[in-house]
Scaffold this active site. Structure first.
Site, PDB file in Angstrom:
ATOM      1  N   ARG A 111      52.108  49.137  40.572  1.00 38.55           N
ATOM      2  CA  ARG A 111      51.974  47.734  41.004  1.00 38.55           C
ATOM      3  C   ARG A 111      50.780  47.554  41.936  1.00 38.55           C
ATOM      4  NH1 ARG A 111      57.583  48.388  41.645  1.00 38.55           N
ATOM      5  NH2 ARG A 111      57.338  48.414  43.916  1.00 38.55           N
TER       6      ARG A 111
ATOM      7  N   ASN B 107      53.823  50.882  34.732  1.00 40.14           N
ATOM      8  CA  ASN B 107      55.272  50.849  34.855  1.00 40.14           C
ATOM      9  C   ASN B 107      55.568  49.884  35.994  1.00 40.14           C
ATOM     10  OD1 ASN B 107      57.975  51.201  35.420  1.00 40.14           O
ATOM     11  ND2 ASN B 107      57.912  53.432  35.382  1.00 40.14           N
TER      12      ASN B 107
ATOM     13  N   LYS C 238      58.104  49.170  37.541  1.00 46.51           N
ATOM     14  CA  LYS C 238      59.063  49.664  38.542  1.00 46.51           C
ATOM     15  C   LYS C 238      58.420  50.619  39.541  1.00 46.51           C
ATOM     16  CE  LYS C 238      63.095  49.186  35.585  1.00 46.51           C
ATOM     17  NZ  LYS C 238      64.203  49.868  34.918  1.00 46.51           N
ATOM     18  N   CYS C 239      57.165  50.998  39.309  1.00 46.86           N
ATOM     19  CA  CYS C 239      56.463  51.980  40.141  1.00 46.86           C
ATOM     20  C   CYS C 239      55.549  51.264  41.136  1.00 46.86           C
ATOM     21  CB  CYS C 239      55.650  52.912  39.235  1.00 46.86           C
ATOM     22  SG  CYS C 239      54.531  54.011  40.123  1.00 46.86           S
ATOM     23  N   GLY C 240      55.752  51.538  42.431  1.00 48.04           N
ATOM     24  CA  GLY C 240      54.932  50.920  43.469  1.00 48.04           C
ATOM     25  C   GLY C 240      53.456  51.261  43.337  1.00 48.04           C
TER      26      GLY C 240
END
Length: 139
Positions: free
Chosen positions: A15, A8, A10-12
């Site tokens: 990432r 995802n 948007k997920c740190g």
């Protein structure tokens, strides 16, 4: 074997995990599971390979988890998987598949246990936390 990450962007944590994989020089197959929802069979295979309870693969902090009353013990594993497929935001992330194993990588540095190649450079998470030092060793 190709490394695969159920990701995802948007997920740190997701990432950071992707960045740790890339820090080995590998480019993984990236499956953005919110738009490329795995099949029921694939999700069952991933959970089985991780050897964890189905609930551990669910994002219990999501609003929909409470709205659907998923904390209630009445739901079977099969029903919980169906909820994850209907609402993919409930799938915890990132899940990484490598030749060594399958792992839910929370925290992101858990991915290091299933990567066959060493880290190529120092690595800090997005928040600045050091994970890999200049010698390529885990901090």
């Amino acid at each position: 074997m190709t490394i695969t990450i159920y990701h995802n962007p948007k997920c740190g944590t997701s990432r950071n995990t992707l960045a740790l994989i890339r820090n080995t020089g590998e480019e993984p197959e990236i499956i953005e599971y919110l738009t490329q929802v795995p099949s029921k069979l694939r999700l069952q295979e991933l959970i089985s390979a991780m050897g964890v309870p189905v609930r551990e693969v669910m994002r219990q902090k999501e609003t929909i988890y409470a709205e659907l009353q998923l904390a209630d013990a009445k739901w079977s594993d099969d029903e919980l998987i169906d909820f994850m497929l209907q609402h993919p935001i409930l799938i915890n992330r990132p899940i990484v598949v490598s030749e060594i194993g399958v792992r839910l990588c929370r925290p992101s540095e858990l991915v290091l246990d299933i990567l066959s190649k060493p880290q190529c450079a120092a690595f800090n998470k997005e928040d600045g936390e050091a994970v890999i030092d200049a010698a390529g060793k885990r901090v």
